[in-house]
Design an enzyme around this catalytic site. Structure first.
Site, PDB file in Angstrom:
ATOM      1  N   ASP A  31       0.820  -1.214   0.000  1.00 58.06           N
ATOM      2  CA  ASP A  31       0.000   0.000   0.000  1.00 58.06           C
ATOM      3  C   ASP A  31       0.855   1.267   0.000  1.00 58.06           C
ATOM      4  O   ASP A  31       2.027   1.250   0.402  1.00 58.06           O
ATOM      5  CB  ASP A  31      -0.871   0.038   1.270  1.00 58.06           C
ATOM      6  CG  ASP A  31      -1.985  -1.002   1.245  1.00 58.06           C
ATOM      7  OD1 ASP A  31      -1.974  -1.880   0.360  1.00 58.06           O
ATOM      8  OD2 ASP A  31      -2.856  -0.925   2.140  1.00 58.06           O
ATOM      9  N   ASP A  32       0.225   2.340  -0.404  1.00 57.14           N
ATOM     10  CA  ASP A  32       0.684   3.731  -0.219  1.00 57.14           C
ATOM     11  C   ASP A  32       1.673   4.243  -1.264  1.00 57.14           C
ATOM     12  O   ASP A  32       2.009   5.422  -1.266  1.00 57.14           O
ATOM     13  CB  ASP A  32       1.290   3.979   1.178  1.00 57.14           C
ATOM     14  CG  ASP A  32       0.292   3.772   2.293  1.00 57.14           C
ATOM     15  OD1 ASP A  32      -0.873   3.471   2.005  1.00 57.14           O
ATOM     16  OD2 ASP A  32       0.694   3.900   3.465  1.00 57.14           O
ATOM     17  N   HIS A  88      -6.140   2.931  -3.764  1.00 59.68           N
ATOM     18  CA  HIS A  88      -6.059   3.133  -2.311  1.00 59.68           C
ATOM     19  C   HIS A  88      -6.459   4.584  -1.978  1.00 59.68           C
ATOM     20  O   HIS A  88      -6.032   5.130  -0.975  1.00 59.68           O
ATOM     21  CB  HIS A  88      -4.630   2.826  -1.870  1.00 59.68           C
ATOM     22  CG  HIS A  88      -4.428   2.663  -0.393  1.00 59.68           C
ATOM     23  ND1 HIS A  88      -5.253   1.928   0.414  1.00 59.68           N
ATOM     24  CD2 HIS A  88      -3.462   3.144   0.438  1.00 59.68           C
ATOM     25  CE1 HIS A  88      -4.808   1.960   1.661  1.00 59.68           C
ATOM     26  NE2 HIS A  88      -3.723   2.716   1.703  1.00 59.68           N
ATOM     27  N   HIS A  92      -4.891   9.220   0.036  1.00 59.49           N
ATOM     28  CA  HIS A  92      -4.890   8.420   1.255  1.00 59.49           C
ATOM     29  C   HIS A  92      -5.956   8.873   2.241  1.00 59.49           C
ATOM     30  O   HIS A  92      -5.744   8.913   3.457  1.00 59.49           O
ATOM     31  CB  HIS A  92      -3.510   8.404   1.927  1.00 59.49           C
ATOM     32  CG  HIS A  92      -3.288   7.148   2.736  1.00 59.49           C
ATOM     33  ND1 HIS A  92      -3.428   7.111   4.098  1.00 59.49           N
ATOM     34  CD2 HIS A  92      -2.973   5.891   2.364  1.00 59.49           C
ATOM     35  CE1 HIS A  92      -3.198   5.880   4.525  1.00 59.49           C
ATOM     36  NE2 HIS A  92      -2.930   5.122   3.499  1.00 59.49           N
ATOM     37  N   HIS A 189       3.840  -2.333   2.986  1.00 58.36           N
ATOM     38  CA  HIS A 189       3.899  -0.981   2.427  1.00 58.36           C
ATOM     39  C   HIS A 189       5.236  -0.786   1.713  1.00 58.36           C
ATOM     40  O   HIS A 189       6.292  -0.839   2.360  1.00 58.36           O
ATOM     41  CB  HIS A 189       3.745   0.051   3.553  1.00 58.36           C
ATOM     42  CG  HIS A 189       2.435  -0.065   4.282  1.00 58.36           C
ATOM     43  ND1 HIS A 189       2.224  -1.025   5.236  1.00 58.36           N
ATOM     44  CD2 HIS A 189       1.274   0.623   4.164  1.00 58.36           C
ATOM     45  CE1 HIS A 189       0.969  -0.906   5.692  1.00 58.36           C
ATOM     46  NE2 HIS A 189       0.380   0.081   5.047  1.00 58.36           N
TER      47      HIS A 189
HETATM   48 ZN   LIG Z   1      -2.413   3.110   3.268  1.00 61.61          ZN
END
Ligand SMILES: [Zn+2]
Ligand SMILES: *[C@@H]1O[C@H](CO)[C@@H](O)[C@H](O)[C@H]1NC(C)=O
Ligand SMILES: *[C@@H]1O[C@H](CO)[C@@H](O)[C@H](O)[C@H]1NC(C)=O
Ligand SMILES: *[C@@H]1O[C@H](CO)[C@@H](O)[C@H](O)[C@H]1NC(C)=O
Length: 298
Positions: A31-32, A88, A92, A189
């Site tokens: 993620d991210d 996502h 954020h 991540h």
């Molecule tokens: Zn995230």
């Protein structure tokens, strides 16, 4: 008994996806990103012949993904190497005002489509934090809402230090893999140096490759094809998308900052058939169980 049935009814109705459904699969998710370490991660995954899923943001660690074609090329590469790109959120965060959600999602979808040739069908809420009303809202927009069942907590290192976190993640995953569960949906991540350069290499060294296949989230849910749509909402076979895709030729001409939803829900029209049949199925099962609980009660 009644309480048990209500629990079952609730479970059937809930729609966040926490686990894979295909046996003997491990879905690594990151993620991210994308961020400075994502290219290195792609190198590692390619060398190990592992496919993974990236739940990306449009504006998070990097602020110029929408305009920077070199950065977008990372997404193109990821898809060409068998990975899945999923959403996502743009920044954020899920906007508090419902009317702001769709334009924000479409903004990232267009960036992803420009780079990969398809709009993402899979979505993970920031921090997995989403109530069931909002899950339904996202499902109505055409997304599958994904969580995880194996949380490495790789992000949590600022107080204990990266090395201590890496050690904890190794211990955690050793224990998890020893359980030989049917499948694993693992949260990490790729914005962390230590995740890309220490944790993932350790996984590649130590994961039970003989018993599990490393696949994308779509693959671990058994619906690979559903991730690949062109602008008209048609399937693009995975192999075909590699050959046919040319970012400079297929990028939509429309101004990406303009939120006129031209054609945006051709894809939702195609998908709503699938989604509503799920709803109907859940509804029927829920109703039967509810009737059963009442019968038991009476
Ligand atoms: Zn995230
Ligand atoms: C949400 O946004 C819309 C459009 O900008 C606005 O008309 C509406 O008042 C907002 N609602 C709330 C509760 O702020
Ligand atoms: C993509 O399009 C450009 C410009 O038309 C062309 O030069 C390039 O060869 C194409 N690439 C592929 C892989 O078809
Ligand atoms: C998009 O539209 C805005 C406002 O009309 C304009 O300032 C911007 O240059 C446009 N961007 C592109 C890439 O066409």
């Amino acid at each position: 008994m009644i309480i048990l049935n209500f629990i079952i009814v609730f479970a059937v109705s809930a729609s966040k996806i926490r686990s894979c459904t295909e046996p003997n699969t491990i879905a690594l998710t990151f993620d991210d990103g994308p961020f400075d370490y994502t290219s290195d991660l792609l190198d590692e995954l390619k060398a190990a012949n592992i496919h993974a899923t990236f739940f990306i943001n449009g504006y998070n660690y990097w602020h110029d993904l929408e305009s920077n074609e070199e950065k977008q090329a990372i997404l193109t590469r990821a898809v060409n190497e068998g990975h899945q790109i999923a959403s996502h959120t743009w920044k954020h965060e899920i906007p508090a005002n419902r009317t702001d959600i769709k334009p924000m999602m479409k903004r990232l979808d267009r960036v992803i489509e420009k780079a990969t040739g398809y709009r993402p069908k899979y979505f993970r809420a920031p921090k997995g934090d989403i109530d069931s009303d909002t899950v339904e809202f996202f499902e109505d927009l055409g997304y599958k809402v994904i969580e995880w069942d194996t949380d490495t907590n790789d992000w949590d290192y600022k107080t204990i230090g990266a090395d201590a976190r890496v050690k904890l993640v190794k211990e955690f995953l050793t224990k998890e893999f020893a359980e030989k569960r049917e499948s694993y949906l693992v949260l990490m991540h790729d914005v962390n140096d230590h995740t890309v350069h220490k944790i993932v290499p350790w996984i590649i060294e130590n994961a039970p490759f003989d018993q599990y296949k490393f696949v994308t989230v779509a693959e671990c849910l058994g619906d690979d094809k559903e991730t690949h749509y062109d602008t008209d909402g048609n399937f693009i076979p995975r192999e075909g998308s590699k050959v046919a895709f040319n970012a400079t030729e297929t990028a939509p001409a429309e101004n990406i900052t303009r939120e006129a939803d031209i054609g945006q829900n051709l894809q939702n029209d195609v998908r709503s058939g699938v989604e509503s049949s799920n709803y109907i199925q859940s509804f029927i099962i829920s109703t039967i169980l509810l009737a059963y609980s009442l019968a038991m009660f009476l």
